[in-house]
Design a protein around this motif. Structure first.
Motif, PDB file in Angstrom:
ATOM      1  N   VAL B 236       0.672  -0.979   0.042  1.00 17.84           N
ATOM      2  CA  VAL B 236      -0.079   0.063   0.019  1.00 17.84           C
ATOM      3  C   VAL B 236       0.914   1.113  -0.018  1.00 17.84           C
ATOM      4  O   VAL B 236       1.647   1.236   0.922  1.00 17.84           O
ATOM      5  CB  VAL B 236      -0.943   0.087   1.231  1.00 17.84           C
ATOM      6  CG1 VAL B 236      -1.836   1.144   1.084  1.00 17.84           C
ATOM      7  CG2 VAL B 236      -1.588  -1.389   1.576  1.00 17.84           C
ATOM      8  N   PRO B 237       0.858   2.171  -1.010  1.00 20.87           N
ATOM      9  CA  PRO B 237       1.590   3.339  -1.108  1.00 20.87           C
ATOM     10  C   PRO B 237       1.044   4.111   0.139  1.00 20.87           C
ATOM     11  O   PRO B 237      -0.131   4.013   0.408  1.00 20.87           O
ATOM     12  CB  PRO B 237       1.257   3.812  -2.615  1.00 20.87           C
ATOM     13  CG  PRO B 237       0.090   3.221  -2.873  1.00 20.87           C
ATOM     14  CD  PRO B 237      -0.010   1.868  -2.249  1.00 20.87           C
ATOM     15  N   PRO B 238       1.874   4.891   0.693  1.00 20.56           N
ATOM     16  CA  PRO B 238       1.406   5.906   1.896  1.00 20.56           C
ATOM     17  C   PRO B 238       0.336   6.661   1.602  1.00 20.56           C
ATOM     18  O   PRO B 238      -0.477   7.010   2.257  1.00 20.56           O
ATOM     19  CB  PRO B 238       2.703   6.764   2.013  1.00 20.56           C
ATOM     20  CG  PRO B 238       3.866   6.121   1.315  1.00 20.56           C
ATOM     21  CD  PRO B 238       3.338   5.319   0.156  1.00 20.56           C
ATOM     22  N   VAL B 239       0.085   7.103   0.451  1.00 23.61           N
ATOM     23  CA  VAL B 239      -0.960   7.889   0.168  1.00 23.61           C
ATOM     24  C   VAL B 239      -2.247   7.241   0.350  1.00 23.61           C
ATOM     25  O   VAL B 239      -3.347   7.845   0.887  1.00 23.61           O
ATOM     26  CB  VAL B 239      -0.968   8.670  -1.266  1.00 23.61           C
ATOM     27  CG1 VAL B 239      -2.431   9.485  -1.447  1.00 23.61           C
ATOM     28  CG2 VAL B 239       0.004  10.009  -1.410  1.00 23.61           C
ATOM     29  N   LEU B 240      -2.551   6.261  -0.136  1.00 21.81           N
ATOM     30  CA  LEU B 240      -3.588   5.146  -0.144  1.00 21.81           C
ATOM     31  C   LEU B 240      -3.828   4.879   1.364  1.00 21.81           C
ATOM     32  O   LEU B 240      -5.001   4.780   1.754  1.00 21.81           O
ATOM     33  CB  LEU B 240      -3.269   3.976  -0.821  1.00 21.81           C
ATOM     34  CG  LEU B 240      -4.321   3.063  -1.056  1.00 21.81           C
ATOM     35  CD1 LEU B 240      -5.558   3.424  -1.716  1.00 21.81           C
ATOM     36  CD2 LEU B 240      -3.907   1.788  -2.008  1.00 21.81           C
ATOM     37  N   ARG B 245      -6.804   5.043   6.336  1.00 22.47           N
ATOM     38  CA  ARG B 245      -6.915   5.251   7.816  1.00 22.47           C
ATOM     39  C   ARG B 245      -7.904   6.259   8.109  1.00 22.47           C
ATOM     40  O   ARG B 245      -8.423   6.187   9.259  1.00 22.47           O
ATOM     41  CB  ARG B 245      -5.525   5.407   8.352  1.00 22.47           C
ATOM     42  CG  ARG B 245      -4.765   4.149   8.285  1.00 22.47           C
ATOM     43  CD  ARG B 245      -5.398   3.015   8.971  1.00 22.47           C
ATOM     44  NE  ARG B 245      -4.459   1.939   8.925  1.00 22.47           N
ATOM     45  CZ  ARG B 245      -3.276   1.710   9.974  1.00 22.47           C
ATOM     46  NH1 ARG B 245      -3.282   2.837  10.817  1.00 22.47           N
ATOM     47  NH2 ARG B 245      -2.581   0.869   9.760  1.00 22.47           N
ATOM     48  N   LEU B 246      -7.871   7.368   7.153  1.00 27.52           N
ATOM     49  CA  LEU B 246      -8.657   8.565   7.592  1.00 27.52           C
ATOM     50  C   LEU B 246     -10.195   8.410   7.140  1.00 27.52           C
ATOM     51  O   LEU B 246     -10.811   9.371   7.218  1.00 27.52           O
ATOM     52  CB  LEU B 246      -8.060   9.682   7.078  1.00 27.52           C
ATOM     53  CG  LEU B 246      -6.531  10.106   7.734  1.00 27.52           C
ATOM     54  CD1 LEU B 246      -6.095  11.228   7.194  1.00 27.52           C
ATOM     55  CD2 LEU B 246      -6.864  10.346   9.237  1.00 27.52           C
ATOM     56  N   GLY B 247     -10.169   7.299   6.503  1.00 27.04           N
ATOM     57  CA  GLY B 247     -11.817   7.145   5.917  1.00 27.04           C
ATOM     58  C   GLY B 247     -11.991   8.043   4.956  1.00 27.04           C
ATOM     59  O   GLY B 247     -13.362   8.378   4.711  1.00 27.04           O
ATOM     60  N   TRP B 248     -11.099   8.751   4.184  1.00 31.63           N
ATOM     61  CA  TRP B 248     -11.600   9.254   2.999  1.00 31.63           C
ATOM     62  C   TRP B 248     -12.225   8.459   1.838  1.00 31.63           C
ATOM     63  O   TRP B 248     -11.658   7.622   1.523  1.00 31.63           O
ATOM     64  CB  TRP B 248     -10.348   9.830   2.281  1.00 31.63           C
ATOM     65  CG  TRP B 248      -9.843  11.085   3.311  1.00 31.63           C
ATOM     66  CD1 TRP B 248     -10.257  11.609   4.283  1.00 31.63           C
ATOM     67  CD2 TRP B 248      -8.462  11.705   3.245  1.00 31.63           C
ATOM     68  NE1 TRP B 248      -9.553  12.603   4.964  1.00 31.63           N
ATOM     69  CE2 TRP B 248      -8.267  12.490   4.213  1.00 31.63           C
ATOM     70  CE3 TRP B 248      -7.216  11.246   2.360  1.00 31.63           C
ATOM     71  CZ2 TRP B 248      -7.031  13.457   4.451  1.00 31.63           C
ATOM     72  CZ3 TRP B 248      -6.202  12.058   2.531  1.00 31.63           C
ATOM     73  CH2 TRP B 248      -6.097  12.990   3.646  1.00 31.63           C
ATOM     74  N   PRO B 527      -7.021   6.263  15.739  1.00 33.82           N
ATOM     75  CA  PRO B 527      -6.587   4.950  16.144  1.00 33.82           C
ATOM     76  C   PRO B 527      -5.889   4.306  15.064  1.00 33.82           C
ATOM     77  O   PRO B 527      -6.138   4.316  13.955  1.00 33.82           O
ATOM     78  CB  PRO B 527      -7.965   4.227  16.508  1.00 33.82           C
ATOM     79  CG  PRO B 527      -9.009   4.905  15.711  1.00 33.82           C
ATOM     80  CD  PRO B 527      -8.540   6.478  15.474  1.00 33.82           C
ATOM     81  N   SER B 528      -4.826   3.814  15.250  1.00 35.87           N
ATOM     82  CA  SER B 528      -3.624   3.529  14.074  1.00 35.87           C
ATOM     83  C   SER B 528      -3.504   1.959  14.497  1.00 35.87           C
ATOM     84  O   SER B 528      -3.873   1.401  15.469  1.00 35.87           O
ATOM     85  CB  SER B 528      -2.300   4.113  14.232  1.00 35.87           C
ATOM     86  OG  SER B 528      -1.766   4.293  15.306  1.00 35.87           O
TER      87      SER B 528
END
Lengths: 396, 528
Positions: B236-240, B245-248, B527-528
């Protein structure tokens, strides 16, 4: 065709690399000329001319830098030759330069060692060494001037497969040397124990050989896959009849060439004479005819085989005016020396060691002819192989 | 365009299928990114397209391959040369000739293209690749990115409709990788070429790709939108990752999209918490190199570099290909050339106290089993038998000691060589491009291993092109250019402000200097 002579001259000066065969012809011509003489003046002139042509007309590929090695080899040969005379010869006459005790021969007629070093011995060694060195420099010039890969690529279509194999072999060999270096360097990373003996040596050899061979196999497979995926050998289908004709012609030519060479060298066949029977030019060795027939069969065979290979070349090397000039200047150099050797002044080519060697006008012409490519051929096209070291100059 | 039907591949001696029942339809003009873990069968899938698998690899292959509706299952690679262009990972290994022009013309010569057309096509290809100024250069003198572009060009001259590339950017620095990806994008957009590309560094290609083909561990293949499939394939690339994680929704793939979505986040968040300052170097402790000079012939590779790294610090060397990173590492170790300068470890001469893992770790392996290699290292370091094997098991638990080292995955090989090199417990560990050929999971393992080394008080210096890995792993970055140190500082200062070395998160959050997804999530209170 461009109009004026000036236009044509300017066009001929556009930088490009010459056909490798032209350089090889030129250098073999000069080498043959050098091999005909022990005259140090002529030899030094020839070497100077060859060095001049190489420094003006060589490209910047990796092979071009090999010329320095040939020069060093030539110097080494001269030195060895003189030392050899001092060690084994000596005492042939002339002024004694260095009195040395002579070791008695161990058996009658055996080798004599040392003894007085005389001027004759040293000078003879110098002359011999110079001749050998000059030949080496001339052949080395061809190696520095002509791209070996392009020479292989210029082989006739029939030999294409062989040429391709050689090209790949040259490439892979260089890579093999590379990976030996890399693995040896990597070996330094793993502390080698201070052990000795067969087992230890066995382990060290294995530590280099195993990774290098694995690497070489991997690379060969990758290269083969790359060549295949790019269409190598796609047009190689031939009919059975064509193969039969080609095979027959080639086998015939090999037989004829073999027999012809035997006949010429051993003079096994009686000489033919024709009218006027007493003239020298009317004598003909039939072995020569057999050789010619063999060559003709070989040419036909190559042509037949080459027709099956449908392959084109990007920027094919062609024999153009500059190429012919180069080739002919080398051959002319040899021809002039040869003419002198046959003529009344042949003694100039093999001067003794007691007198100062001299030159005749005809002999000065020979190196001048060999110098022509430096002036009449276009400068080489550079590949930028040495770009990071652009500051480098001279013969390096 | 390309249609793969029920393809199953099993290599001789393998216990399971490398690819099993693969069905794939690739329409014209698409760029498809093939992802999957190391050894999952990406290369097998790519090789099957032009039948190099099984012709060059042996093995059993079942199924059909169709190109433009024509069945090419039984065609040989050479017959497909003008329909499928294939580019490998190491461009130098595939070059047949010496110079750029000859290499571009090689394929056409084999196909018997008329010389006049050949000249025109070579010119067009030179322009298309933007390498016209390199036309007569020797291939070995080109930079990595240029070589890779020539390799792509050498198959483009045959005008194939389908281009297959196996990890084309894995050996390249970020700038050179961008050049290659830009070229691929241009081919797809302007020429309608279909491109199938495998890549571990997903973040480099994902912005240009239309769809993702995921090769799953069990040999099945799924294809679909990048956002859906990448998580499943474990890369998973960081942007994805951030978007998920942020639910975009929809999940952004491009830095530009993510930047727009993150506008609120940027205004809400303050700057990242200050990092602990880098410890000042202590005299006679850790690595201390002064005035290191390395020359190869007339070329200066390292021009008098000073580098002091205290114990417990992880320092990264970054810089373009050929900037002297490897030469510096080898000189620090002492095995490579060093014309001037001193290297001291804990105040003593450095020789014998430095371990180096080279770019191709396999060069160090020569015995038949992992256990033998470890026993060898024990013997040479004078350790009790079994200690290196135990150390290896700590690094990677799943290695079978009876295995042949060449059969290990890239990550396992790296761990094995690392364990061997650590046998004498040297205080300084140098790693040259350790992430080459590693997938995301192996990289995460390596990050943990490096952190553990640092915790035990080792000095770790690693050279890398992989900025995301550097951001996660290192605390200090030294930038080299032409053999000189041009930048040196905490990882955040060096990476966040650089236009080319910035991580994806840094680009999204600029001017806030966040580097990794993890620290951003912590700051955002998610939450991570």
């Amino acid at each position: 065709m461009p109009g004026t002579l000036r236009d044509r001259w300017s066009l001929a000066r556009v930088p490009r690399s010459l056909h490798p065969a032209a350089w090889w012809g030129w250098s073999l011509g000069t080498a043959a000329a050098a091999s005909q003489t022990t005259n140090p003046l002529l030899l030094v002139l020839l070497v100077a001319v060859v060095v001049a042509v190489v420094s003006l007309r060589r490209g910047d590929g990796p092979w071009a830098s090999s010329f320095r090695l040939y020069l060093l080899l030539a110097v080494f040969l001269v030195v060895v030759r003189v030392l050899y005379r001092v060690l084994l010869g000596g005492g042939e006459g002339g002024a004694v330069l260095l009195p040395l005790p002579e070791l008695p021969a161990l058996w009658p007629g055996g080798l004599r060692l040392l003894g007085d070093v005389t001027s004759d011995a040293v000078l003879q060694g110098l002359q011999d060494g110079l001749r050998l060195g000059a030949v080496v420099v001339c052949v080395g010039a061809a190696n520095a001037l002509a791209n070996p890969k392009r020479l292989l690529a210029a082989v006739p279509g029939a030999l294409y497969e062989v040429g391709a194999v050689l090209v790949v072999a040259v490439t892979v060999f260089a890579q093999l040397a590379d990976s030996v270096l890399r693995v040896r360097r990597a070996r330094l990373l793993r502390a080698t124990p201070a052990g000795r003996g067969v087992r230890h040596r066995h382990r060290v050899v294995r530590a280099v050989v195993v990774p290098v061979l694995t690497d070489a196999l991997d690379r060969s497979l990758q290269l083969a896959a790359s060549m295949d995926a790019r269409g190598y050998g796609r047009q190689a289908g031939t009919s059975r009849g064509r193969r039969l004709v080609t095979g027959t012609l080639l086998v015939t030519s090999v037989v004829l060439l073999g027999y012809g060479a035997f006949a010429v060298l051993s003079a096994a066949l009686p000489t033919w004479r024709w009218y006027p029977a007493e003239a020298a030019w009317a004598q003909l060795d039939p072995g020569l005819l057999v050789l010619l027939a063999g060559l003709a069969a070989a040419a036909l065979g190559f042509r037949s085989a080459g027709r099956a290979v449908v392959r084109t070349r990007h920027r094919p090397d062609r024999m153009r005016a500059a190429e012919w000039t180069t080739l002919l200047s080398g051959l002319a150099c040899f021809a002039v020396v040869q003419l002198v050797a046959r003529g009344p002044e042949a003694g100039v080519l093999l001067p003794g060691v007691r007198a100062w060697p001299s030159l005749t006008p005809a002999l000065v012409l020979a190196p001048v002819l060999a110098l022509l490519p430096a002036l009449l051929t276009p400068p080489p096209a550079l590949t930028g192989a040495q770009l990071p070291r652009a500051a480098a100059g001279g013969l390096s | 365009m390309l249609s793969i039907q029920h393809l199953t591949v099993r290599y001789p001696g393998a216990e399971r299928d490398t690819l099993s029942d693969v069905c794939l339809e690739l329409p014209e003009g698409e760029l498809a990114l093939v992802v999957g873990r190391t050894g999952s069968g990406k290369s097998t899938l790519l090789g099957s397209v032009n039948n190099l698998v099984p012709r060059f690899t042996a093995g059993r292959r079942v199924g059909r391959i169709l190109l433009d509706g024509a069945d090419v299952t039984l065609a040989s690679p050479r017959e497909l040369a003008d329909r499928v262009g294939r580019v490998g990972q190491d461009p130098l290994a595939g070059f047949v000739t010496d110079t750029v022009e000859e290499e571009l013309a090689y394929g056409m010569e084999q196909l018997g293209v008329a010389p006049e057309r050949m000249r025109v096509r070579v010119e067009e290809t030179l322009d298309l690749l933007g390498i016209a100024h390199l036309r007569s250069r020797a291939l070995t003198t080109l930079s990595g990115g240029e070589q890779q572009r020539v390799a792509i060009g050498s198959v483009l001259t045959l005008q194939p409709r389908l281009l297959v590339l196996d990890e084309p950017t894995s050996a390249l620095d970020p700038v050179a990788a961008e050049e290659v990806v830009a070229l691929l994008r241009r081919l797809v957009h302007d020429l309608g070429t279909t491109v199938l590309v495998a890549e571990h560094r997903v973040e480099r290609v994902v912005e240009a790709c239309d769809r993702v083909v995921a090769v799953l561990p069990d040999g099945r293949v799924r294809d679909g939108a990048p956002a859906d499939l990448l998580p499943e394939a474990g890369s998973v690339p960081p942007v994805l990752e951030l978007g998920r994680r942020l639910g975009w929704a929809p999940v952004p793939l491009h830095v530009r999209d993510a930047r727009r979505r993150a506008a609120g986040l940027r205004s809400r968040l303050g700057p990242p918490p200050a990092d602990p300052p880098l410890p000042a170097p202590v005299a006679d402790q850790g690595l201390d190199a002064r005035g290191v000079l390395v020359r190869h012939g007339r070329q200066v590779a390292v021009a008098g570099v000073d580098l002091a790294v205290p114990r417990g610090q992880v320092c990264a060397l970054v810089g373009r290909n050929g900037s002297g990173k490897s030469s510096l590492l080898w000189a620090l170790h002492g095995a490579g050339p060093r014309q001037a300068g001193t290297v001291r470890v804990d105040g003593r001469p450095g020789r014998g106290q430095v371990a180096l893992v080279p770019q191709t770790p396999a060069d160090l392996l020569y015995l038949e089993t992992v256990a033998e290699e470890c026993a060898d290292a024990d013997e040479q370091a004078g350790l009790p038998a079994g200690s290196t094997l135990a150390a290896l098991a700590e690094l990677v638990p799943d290695v079978d000691p009876g295995q042949h080292p060449r059969d290990l995955s890239e990550g396992q090989k790296l761990a094995l060589v690392l364990a061997l090199q650590l046998a004498g417990s040297p205080p300084v560990v140098l790693l040259d491009e350790p992430t080459r050929g590693l997938d995301a999971a192996a990289k995460a393992t390596l990050t943990r291993q490096v952190a553990e080394l640092a915790r035990r008080g080792h000095v770790v210096v690693l050279a890398s092109h992989d900025v995301e890995f550097v951001a996660r792993t290192c605390s200090r970055v030294v930038v080299l250019a032409d053999g000189e140190v041009v930048g040196d500082g905490p990882v955040r200062d060096v990476l966040a402000d650089s236009p080319l070395l910035a991580t994806q998160v840094a680009r999204v959050m600029s001017p806030l200097r966040y580097l990794t997804v993890a620290e951003l999530l912590t700051a955002a209170g998610s939450p991570s």
